[in-house]
Scaffold this active site. Structure first.
Site, mmCIF file in Angstrom:
data_model
loop_
_atom_site.group_PDB
_atom_site.id
_atom_site.type_symbol
_atom_site.label_atom_id
_atom_site.label_comp_id
_atom_site.label_asym_id
_atom_site.label_seq_id
_atom_site.Cartn_x
_atom_site.Cartn_y
_atom_site.Cartn_z
ATOM 1 N N LYS A 1 0.807 -1.196 -0.081
ATOM 2 C CA LYS A 1 -0.128 -0.107 0.084
ATOM 3 C C LYS A 1 0.945 1.263 -0.046
ATOM 4 O O LYS A 1 0.705 2.247 -0.816
ATOM 5 C CB LYS A 1 -1.020 -0.108 1.485
ATOM 6 C CG LYS A 1 -1.737 1.198 1.687
ATOM 7 C CD LYS A 1 -2.574 1.453 0.361
ATOM 8 C CE LYS A 1 -3.297 2.969 0.599
ATOM 9 N NZ LYS A 1 -3.972 3.582 -0.594
ATOM 10 N N LYS B 1 1.399 11.668 5.628
ATOM 11 C CA LYS B 1 1.766 10.833 6.661
ATOM 12 C C LYS B 1 2.144 9.498 5.847
ATOM 13 O O LYS B 1 3.320 8.858 6.184
ATOM 14 C CB LYS B 1 0.389 10.335 7.499
ATOM 15 C CG LYS B 1 0.490 9.165 8.423
ATOM 16 C CD LYS B 1 -0.286 7.877 7.587
ATOM 17 C CE LYS B 1 -1.629 8.035 7.283
ATOM 18 N NZ LYS B 1 -2.295 6.715 6.946
HETATM 19 P P1 NAD Z 1 -10.320 9.698 8.435
HETATM 20 O O1 NAD Z 1 -9.675 10.806 9.374
HETATM 21 O O2 NAD Z 1 -11.742 10.306 7.716
HETATM 22 O O3 NAD Z 1 -11.170 8.774 9.460
HETATM 23 C C1 NAD Z 1 -10.435 8.169 10.595
HETATM 24 C C2 NAD Z 1 -11.632 7.974 11.453
HETATM 25 O O4 NAD Z 1 -10.742 7.510 12.909
HETATM 26 C C3 NAD Z 1 -12.444 9.241 12.199
HETATM 27 O O5 NAD Z 1 -13.762 8.949 12.161
HETATM 28 C C4 NAD Z 1 -11.892 9.506 13.462
HETATM 29 O O6 NAD Z 1 -12.920 10.097 14.319
HETATM 30 C C5 NAD Z 1 -11.652 8.042 13.820
HETATM 31 N N1 NAD Z 1 -10.447 8.008 15.075
HETATM 32 C C6 NAD Z 1 -9.637 8.716 15.239
HETATM 33 N N2 NAD Z 1 -8.791 8.559 16.179
HETATM 34 C C7 NAD Z 1 -9.417 7.784 16.875
HETATM 35 C C8 NAD Z 1 -9.609 7.205 18.086
HETATM 36 N N3 NAD Z 1 -8.330 7.178 18.901
HETATM 37 N N4 NAD Z 1 -10.126 6.061 18.616
HETATM 38 C C9 NAD Z 1 -11.300 5.809 17.823
HETATM 39 N N5 NAD Z 1 -11.593 6.527 16.716
HETATM 40 C C10 NAD Z 1 -10.666 7.434 16.155
HETATM 41 O O7 NAD Z 1 -9.556 8.852 7.528
HETATM 42 P P2 NAD Z 1 -9.923 7.825 6.121
HETATM 43 O O8 NAD Z 1 -9.620 8.882 5.074
HETATM 44 O O9 NAD Z 1 -11.047 7.127 6.501
HETATM 45 O O10 NAD Z 1 -8.566 6.968 6.159
HETATM 46 C C11 NAD Z 1 -8.368 5.965 7.077
HETATM 47 C C12 NAD Z 1 -7.223 5.209 6.833
HETATM 48 O O11 NAD Z 1 -7.330 4.695 5.358
HETATM 49 C C13 NAD Z 1 -5.733 6.068 6.904
HETATM 50 O O12 NAD Z 1 -4.749 5.244 7.334
HETATM 51 C C14 NAD Z 1 -5.858 6.578 5.345
HETATM 52 O O13 NAD Z 1 -4.256 6.832 5.167
HETATM 53 C C15 NAD Z 1 -6.146 5.166 4.606
HETATM 54 N N6 NAD Z 1 -6.570 5.283 3.428
HETATM 55 C C16 NAD Z 1 -7.509 6.643 3.128
HETATM 56 C C17 NAD Z 1 -8.318 6.570 1.806
HETATM 57 C C18 NAD Z 1 -8.914 7.696 1.262
HETATM 58 O O14 NAD Z 1 -9.142 7.970 0.153
HETATM 59 N N7 NAD Z 1 -9.511 8.444 2.269
HETATM 60 C C19 NAD Z 1 -7.852 5.625 0.746
HETATM 61 C C20 NAD Z 1 -6.995 4.488 1.131
HETATM 62 C C21 NAD Z 1 -6.543 4.500 2.485
#
Ligand code: NAD
Length: 319
Positions: free
Chosen positions: A172, A241
């Site tokens: 990834k 990140k």
């Molecule tokens: P985001 O920030 O939208 O969502 C993260 C969620 O985690 C939020 O709802 C937040 O409230 C929650 N959270 C944060 N700290 C927490 C804690 N201590 N306990 C419980 N919940 C907690 O992020 P995202 O865009 O959904 O991405 C999530 C992961 O997927 C990341 O690692 C990102 O790099 C990866 N990713 C994102 C995408 C994208 O297009 N957004 C695509 C592929 C992978």
């Protein structure tokens, strides 16, 4: 099969909803309680702590922003200790092999709890449609057990078992590194070409017809070129990140990362300029500023000039 799901953000909210729609019994947790509203309406149970979400389930899925938060939720939040013997933790966050290895070795493996990594690509729209690409790292038996769960979130032909624990994170990070590098390279080329007087449409069409063509320029960049949409569903803070983790990985394995480090710096500059929550394609804007124009395609397709005469032919209307 009972599933716990922690992290209902841009990606996780859709993934959890797809699990519910596939008929799994789901318990959810997030620091933002309101993020669970749509899931509770569809029959999910709410857990007020990570530990409560992990207790009693067969599979715990985490979809969290950073390795530090993954560690926090599993260790300080008590999820690791709450998992039962024989349960399986699947981390779908973009994180690092090192953090998961430490959690597994210290808190899971000694109690017979299984662990695997299964990060995803496909953006929020892929999460919503249930067509994510999933890169699973772990034991083949754990992968086989996880497959029905993964199939509820990803397209079956795009769910890959890429190696032992940690391999999913590595794949990834390499995907994102290459994609962000494509973005920077394509933006720099477009800025130079248009500043030198070639129209954006002609330049892009010429590049796509050449050995320099790329999927990024052909398809992924269209949201910017057609609508000025820099993809807010993946925040710059997360893109930076990922680039930091990729460069760290290069350091760990002793591979020099001149280009990757430069791409990371360009991303960080764009983050300072446009904000942490700006979309992942915001670095394009740095190059638009250099070019003195936004990169937007005209509505007509590009005039075609024959090699023989050099004479322009009337532009064809866009399809
Ligand atoms: P985001 O920030 O939208 O969502 C993260 C969620 O985690 C939020 O709802 C937040 O409230 C929650 N959270 C944060 N700290 C927490 C804690 N201590 N306990 C419980 N919940 C907690 O992020 P995202 O865009 O959904 O991405 C999530 C992961 O997927 C990341 O690692 C990102 O790099 C990866 N990713 C994102 C995408 C994208 O297009 N957004 C695509 C592929 C992978």
């Amino acid at each position: 099969m009972t599933i716990g799901f922690i992290g209902l953000g841009n990606m996780g909210r859709h993934m959890a909803r797809n699990l519910l729609d596939a008929g799994f019994s789901l318990t959810v947790h997030d620091v933002r309680e309101e993020a669970a509203e749509e899931h509770l309406l569809r029959g999910a149970a709410w857990a007020s702590t990570p530990a409560a979400c992990a207790a009693e389930v067969d599979v715990l899925i985490t979809m969290l922003p950073t390795p530090r938060i993954v560690e926090q939720v599993l260790l300080e939040g008590g999820a690791a200790d709450a998992l039962r013997e024989g349960a399986l933790w699947i981390d779908m966050s973009t994180s690092t092999p090192e953090v998961a290895r430490r959690i597994d070795a210290d808190r899971l493996a000694p109690r017979g709890v299984r662990a695997m990594d299964a990060p995803v690509s496909g953006m929020a729209k892929g999460a919503e449609a249930g067509t994510l690409q999933i890169f699973a790292g772990g034991d083949p038996a754990d992968f086989a057990r996880a497959l029905p769960v993964l199939r509820a979130m990803g397209a079956p032909e795009r769910i890959l078992h890429v190696g032992p624990n940690g391999a999913g994170y590595t794949v990834k990070l390499m995907i994102n590194l290459l994609w962000f590098s494509h973005l920077v390279a394509a933006s720099e080329v477009l800025a130079m070409g248009v500043k030198a007087g070639v129209s954006l449409d002609v330049l892009r069409t010429s590049l796509l017809a050449s050995p320099a063509a790329s999927h990024f320029l052909d398809s992924d960049m269209l949201s910017v070129l057609e609508r000025g949409d820099y993809d807010d569903s993946f925040a710059m803070v997360l893109a930076c990140k990922d680039l930091g983790l990729a460069v760290d990985l290069g350091r760990d394995v002793g591979v020099s990362t001149e280009l990757s480090a430069l791409v990371e710096q360009i991303y960080r500059r764009a983050k300072s300029r446009y904000g942490e929550l700006a979309g992942e394609m915001s670095p394009v804007r740095l190059y638009e500023e250099l070019a003195g124009q936004e990169f937007r395609l005209a509505t007509l397709t590009v005039p075609v000039a024959t090699v023989d005469s050099g004479a322009p032919v009337d532009p064809a209307p866009a399809a």
